[in-house]
Motif scaffolding. Structure first.
Motif, PDB file in Angstrom:
ATOM      1  N   MET A 267      62.156 -58.432 -46.626  1.00 49.14           N
ATOM      2  CA  MET A 267      60.996 -57.843 -45.966  1.00 49.14           C
ATOM      3  C   MET A 267      61.105 -57.977 -44.450  1.00 49.14           C
ATOM      4  O   MET A 267      60.764 -57.054 -43.706  1.00 49.14           O
ATOM      5  CB  MET A 267      59.720 -58.518 -46.481  1.00 49.14           C
ATOM      6  N   LEU A 268      61.576 -59.138 -43.978  1.00 48.54           N
ATOM      7  CA  LEU A 268      61.699 -59.335 -42.532  1.00 48.54           C
ATOM      8  C   LEU A 268      62.791 -58.469 -41.939  1.00 48.54           C
ATOM      9  O   LEU A 268      62.725 -58.100 -40.758  1.00 48.54           O
ATOM     10  CB  LEU A 268      61.982 -60.810 -42.246  1.00 48.54           C
ATOM     11  N   ALA A 269      63.820 -58.140 -42.715  1.00 49.90           N
ATOM     12  CA  ALA A 269      64.923 -57.305 -42.206  1.00 49.90           C
ATOM     13  C   ALA A 269      64.592 -55.833 -42.236  1.00 49.90           C
ATOM     14  O   ALA A 269      65.388 -55.009 -41.778  1.00 49.90           O
ATOM     15  CB  ALA A 269      66.194 -57.565 -43.024  1.00 49.90           C
ATOM     16  N   ASP A 270      63.485 -55.449 -42.725  1.00 48.91           N
ATOM     17  CA  ASP A 270      63.113 -54.042 -42.809  1.00 48.91           C
ATOM     18  C   ASP A 270      62.869 -53.518 -41.404  1.00 48.91           C
ATOM     19  O   ASP A 270      62.109 -54.108 -40.632  1.00 48.91           O
ATOM     20  CB  ASP A 270      61.847 -53.920 -43.663  1.00 48.91           C
ATOM     21  N   PRO A 271      63.519 -52.382 -40.986  1.00 53.67           N
ATOM     22  CA  PRO A 271      63.302 -51.830 -39.621  1.00 53.67           C
ATOM     23  C   PRO A 271      61.858 -51.419 -39.380  1.00 53.67           C
ATOM     24  O   PRO A 271      61.385 -51.423 -38.249  1.00 53.67           O
ATOM     25  CB  PRO A 271      64.246 -50.618 -39.599  1.00 53.67           C
ATOM     26  N   ALA A 272      61.192 -51.057 -40.414  1.00 52.46           N
ATOM     27  CA  ALA A 272      59.790 -50.636 -40.215  1.00 52.46           C
ATOM     28  C   ALA A 272      58.939 -51.776 -39.697  1.00 52.46           C
ATOM     29  O   ALA A 272      57.936 -51.566 -39.010  1.00 52.46           O
ATOM     30  CB  ALA A 272      59.224 -50.092 -41.528  1.00 52.46           C
ATOM     31  N   LEU A 273      59.317 -53.018 -40.021  1.00 55.08           N
ATOM     32  CA  LEU A 273      58.544 -54.155 -39.539  1.00 55.08           C
ATOM     33  C   LEU A 273      58.675 -54.303 -38.036  1.00 55.08           C
ATOM     34  O   LEU A 273      57.710 -54.641 -37.347  1.00 55.08           O
ATOM     35  CB  LEU A 273      59.013 -55.431 -40.270  1.00 55.08           C
ATOM     36  N   ALA A 274      59.911 -54.018 -37.469  1.00 50.62           N
ATOM     37  CA  ALA A 274      60.099 -54.099 -36.013  1.00 50.62           C
ATOM     38  C   ALA A 274      59.275 -53.054 -35.294  1.00 50.62           C
ATOM     39  O   ALA A 274      58.701 -53.293 -34.235  1.00 50.62           O
ATOM     40  CB  ALA A 274      61.588 -53.952 -35.673  1.00 50.62           C
ATOM     41  N   LEU A 275      59.226 -51.858 -35.872  1.00 49.66           N
ATOM     42  CA  LEU A 275      58.380 -50.823 -35.280  1.00 49.66           C
ATOM     43  C   LEU A 275      56.899 -51.216 -35.334  1.00 49.66           C
ATOM     44  O   LEU A 275      56.141 -50.925 -34.423  1.00 49.66           O
ATOM     45  CB  LEU A 275      58.598 -49.496 -36.022  1.00 49.66           C
ATOM     46  N   ALA A 276      56.523 -51.875 -36.379  1.00 43.24           N
ATOM     47  CA  ALA A 276      55.125 -52.280 -36.492  1.00 43.24           C
ATOM     48  C   ALA A 276      54.751 -53.316 -35.450  1.00 43.24           C
ATOM     49  O   ALA A 276      53.623 -53.338 -34.961  1.00 43.24           O
ATOM     50  CB  ALA A 276      54.867 -52.818 -37.900  1.00 43.24           C
ATOM     51  N   ARG A 277      55.709 -54.134 -35.083  1.00 44.79           N
ATOM     52  CA  ARG A 277      55.417 -55.161 -34.070  1.00 44.79           C
ATOM     53  C   ARG A 277      55.150 -54.525 -32.711  1.00 44.79           C
ATOM     54  O   ARG A 277      54.360 -55.057 -31.918  1.00 44.79           O
ATOM     55  CB  ARG A 277      56.573 -56.138 -33.978  1.00 44.79           C
ATOM     56  N   ASP A 278      55.857 -53.383 -32.401  1.00 45.80           N
ATOM     57  CA  ASP A 278      55.687 -52.708 -31.107  1.00 45.80           C
ATOM     58  C   ASP A 278      54.799 -51.482 -31.232  1.00 45.80           C
ATOM     59  O   ASP A 278      54.915 -50.517 -30.466  1.00 45.80           O
ATOM     60  CB  ASP A 278      57.058 -52.300 -30.559  1.00 45.80           C
ATOM     61  N   ALA A 279      53.925 -51.510 -32.194  1.00 48.07           N
ATOM     62  CA  ALA A 279      53.072 -50.329 -32.420  1.00 48.07           C
ATOM     63  C   ALA A 279      52.153 -50.085 -31.239  1.00 48.07           C
ATOM     64  O   ALA A 279      51.863 -48.938 -30.889  1.00 48.07           O
ATOM     65  CB  ALA A 279      52.260 -50.514 -33.702  1.00 48.07           C
ATOM     66  N   ASP A 280      51.669 -51.128 -30.583  1.00 50.80           N
ATOM     67  CA  ASP A 280      50.765 -50.925 -29.446  1.00 50.80           C
ATOM     68  C   ASP A 280      51.485 -50.259 -28.278  1.00 50.80           C
ATOM     69  O   ASP A 280      50.935 -49.401 -27.594  1.00 50.80           O
ATOM     70  CB  ASP A 280      50.158 -52.260 -29.034  1.00 50.80           C
ATOM     71  N   PHE A 281      52.769 -50.617 -28.066  1.00 48.88           N
ATOM     72  CA  PHE A 281      53.533 -50.023 -26.973  1.00 48.88           C
ATOM     73  C   PHE A 281      53.771 -48.550 -27.230  1.00 48.88           C
ATOM     74  O   PHE A 281      53.592 -47.707 -26.350  1.00 48.88           O
ATOM     75  CB  PHE A 281      54.872 -50.768 -26.820  1.00 48.88           C
ATOM     76  N   TYR A 282      54.160 -48.246 -28.451  1.00 50.67           N
ATOM     77  CA  TYR A 282      54.436 -46.845 -28.763  1.00 50.67           C
ATOM     78  C   TYR A 282      53.169 -46.011 -28.703  1.00 50.67           C
ATOM     79  O   TYR A 282      53.194 -44.843 -28.312  1.00 50.67           O
ATOM     80  CB  TYR A 282      55.079 -46.742 -30.143  1.00 50.67           C
ATOM     81  N   ALA A 283      52.075 -46.580 -29.014  1.00 51.38           N
ATOM     82  CA  ALA A 283      50.828 -45.845 -28.902  1.00 51.38           C
ATOM     83  C   ALA A 283      50.476 -45.566 -27.458  1.00 51.38           C
ATOM     84  O   ALA A 283      50.005 -44.475 -27.109  1.00 51.38           O
ATOM     85  CB  ALA A 283      49.708 -46.634 -29.585  1.00 51.38           C
ATOM     86  N   TRP A 284      50.716 -46.570 -26.587  1.00 48.55           N
ATOM     87  CA  TRP A 284      50.436 -46.362 -25.156  1.00 48.55           C
ATOM     88  C   TRP A 284      51.370 -45.321 -24.559  1.00 48.55           C
ATOM     89  O   TRP A 284      50.959 -44.469 -23.778  1.00 48.55           O
ATOM     90  CB  TRP A 284      50.602 -47.705 -24.451  1.00 48.55           C
ATOM     91  N   TYR A 285      52.616 -45.359 -24.969  1.00 49.09           N
ATOM     92  CA  TYR A 285      53.612 -44.420 -24.439  1.00 49.09           C
ATOM     93  C   TYR A 285      53.287 -43.008 -24.899  1.00 49.09           C
ATOM     94  O   TYR A 285      53.410 -42.045 -24.141  1.00 49.09           O
ATOM     95  CB  TYR A 285      55.016 -44.838 -24.894  1.00 49.09           C
ATOM     96  N   ALA A 286      52.873 -42.864 -26.109  1.00 53.33           N
ATOM     97  CA  ALA A 286      52.548 -41.532 -26.616  1.00 53.33           C
ATOM     98  C   ALA A 286      51.336 -40.962 -25.918  1.00 53.33           C
ATOM     99  O   ALA A 286      51.187 -39.748 -25.795  1.00 53.33           O
ATOM    100  CB  ALA A 286      52.288 -41.606 -28.122  1.00 53.33           C
ATOM    101  N   ALA A 287      50.455 -41.829 -25.405  1.00 50.35           N
ATOM    102  CA  ALA A 287      49.272 -41.353 -24.687  1.00 50.35           C
ATOM    103  C   ALA A 287      49.591 -40.936 -23.269  1.00 50.35           C
ATOM    104  O   ALA A 287      48.730 -40.400 -22.574  1.00 50.35           O
ATOM    105  CB  ALA A 287      48.199 -42.421 -24.698  1.00 50.35           C
ATOM    106  N   GLY A 288      50.826 -41.194 -22.720  1.00 52.97           N
ATOM    107  CA  GLY A 288      51.206 -40.785 -21.364  1.00 52.97           C
ATOM    108  C   GLY A 288      50.739 -41.727 -20.300  1.00 52.97           C
ATOM    109  O   GLY A 288      50.541 -41.316 -19.158  1.00 52.97           O
ATOM    110  N   GLY A 289      50.578 -42.962 -20.512  1.00 55.73           N
ATOM    111  CA  GLY A 289      50.132 -43.920 -19.526  1.00 55.73           C
ATOM    112  C   GLY A 289      51.253 -44.329 -18.591  1.00 55.73           C
ATOM    113  O   GLY A 289      52.447 -44.086 -18.850  1.00 55.73           O
ATOM    114  N   PRO A 290      50.967 -44.955 -17.423  1.00 51.76           N
ATOM    115  CA  PRO A 290      52.029 -45.411 -16.482  1.00 51.76           C
ATOM    116  C   PRO A 290      52.829 -46.558 -17.082  1.00 51.76           C
ATOM    117  O   PRO A 290      52.363 -47.252 -17.978  1.00 51.76           O
ATOM    118  CB  PRO A 290      51.218 -45.871 -15.260  1.00 51.76           C
ATOM    119  N   MET A 291      54.010 -46.695 -16.569  1.00 49.64           N
ATOM    120  CA  MET A 291      54.865 -47.749 -17.072  1.00 49.64           C
ATOM    121  C   MET A 291      54.293 -49.101 -16.677  1.00 49.64           C
ATOM    122  O   MET A 291      53.837 -49.305 -15.563  1.00 49.64           O
ATOM    123  CB  MET A 291      56.275 -47.604 -16.501  1.00 49.64           C
ATOM    124  N   PRO A 292      54.272 -50.014 -17.531  1.00 48.99           N
ATOM    125  CA  PRO A 292      53.745 -51.349 -17.174  1.00 48.99           C
ATOM    126  C   PRO A 292      54.695 -52.062 -16.229  1.00 48.99           C
ATOM    127  O   PRO A 292      55.901 -51.833 -16.213  1.00 48.99           O
ATOM    128  CB  PRO A 292      53.647 -52.043 -18.536  1.00 48.99           C
TER     129      PRO A 292
END
Length: 317
Positions: A267-292
């Protein structure tokens, strides 16, 4: 007052029947004006009507008195009535004179003439008291037939029926009516049915309720779940519940090993889990916000515009 009136009328006339008729006449004459008078005026009105009846003012017969009240036979009708209003009706001098329609002096003279005298011609107080006690005893000890006669007189005034002439005749007539009613009662007459009350319904429904409870208990005690089709639809007993162990398909873990370690690692080796950890970043990027900006790293200095440098030089000068 009607008891006193009956005794006074009887002793005034010296005849029971005449006295009853006088009381009946006074009662009938009293009913009409009574509704127009105050209740405190009723006694004077009734006694006035009774004393004005011809049966008491001028008795037709000689009369007959018992030995204990024989003094009344020696008096004139007016004197006897004045005396009876005092010792029988219980009226005082003013009320008695108003009932007779005379003044107080005339009533006193009539009362003095009716007073018993001793051998010397003087008023005899003992004879007066004895006569008064005899009259009061007659009022107090009226027999049941006399009381029944009073009730009949009162009812005759209310219903308008003619009163009975005498007590024996009234008793005989009452007995004859009862006997005649018994003889005329139809033999096949049924008693009137009583209306059914709540108690009657409860007494009728209680045995039915008990019977229903017994039937329900018997049905539950002889009924089980399941039916045998081949037994004609009857219910049968399936017996006790069968318990059977199932084979274990899991791999037994070795000593000290976690049986769920392999599943956790996958379960920990599943790539989907890594994407889930950075879900907030990808959501911010998809919204077009400035780079942190990473404040922990040194930032390159930005070149100032030429206009800003000139303004700074002018300010220094």
């Amino acid at each position: 007052m009607e008891r006193r009136a009956l005794v006074v009328a009887e002793l005034q006339a010296g005849d029971v029947t005449v006295g009853e008729r006088a009381v009946a006449v006074a009662m009938r004459a009293f009913v009409g004006p009574a509704s127009q008078l105050l209740m405190v005026e009723w006694p004077a009105r009734f006694w006035g009507l009774l004393c004005s009846t011809p049966q008491l003012l001028k008795p037709a017969g000689p009369g007959n008195w018992a030995p204990e009240v024989a003094h009344l036979a020696t008096l004139a009708a007016g004197e006897r009535l004045a005396l009876l209003l005092r010792i029988g009706a219980g009226l005082d001098e003013a009320a008695a004179s108003a009932v007779l329609g005379v003044d107080a002096e005339a009533y006193r003279q009539a009362l003095a003439g009716a007073c018993p005298l001793d051998a010397g011609g003087r008023p005899d107080a003992a004879s007066w008291r004895a006569l008064a006690e005899q009259v009061q005893a007659r009022i107090r000890d009226l027999s049941p037939p006399r009381l029944q006669q009073l009730e009949q007189l009162r009812e005759s005034v209310i219903t308008g029926a003619m009163p009975s002439p005498s007590v024996p005749a009234a008793a005989a007539a009452s007995t004859a009516r009862k006997e005649d009613g018994r003889r005329r009662k139809p033999a096949g007459r049924r008693k009137q049915a009583r209306p059914w009350t709540l108690r009657t319904w409860l007494l009728l429904c209680l045995p039915l309720l008990l019977l229903a409870m017994v039937a329900l208990w018997w049905w539950r005690s002889h009924t089980v779940v399941g039916a045998d089709p081949g037994s004609g639809g009857g219910l049968v007993d399936n017996g006790p519940v069968q318990v059977e162990p199932l084979p274990d398909d899991s791999t037994p873990a070795g000593p000290g090993e976690d049986p769920h370690a392999a599943a956790d690692a996958a379960m920990l080796a599943d790539p989907a889990l890594a994407l889930a950890r950075d879900a907030d970043f990808y959501a911010w990027y998809a919204a077009g916000g400035p780079m942190p900006v990473d404040e922990s790293q040194p930032q390159p200095s930005r070149p100032e515009p030429a206009g800003a440098a000139l303004e700074t030089s002018d300010a220094d000068e």
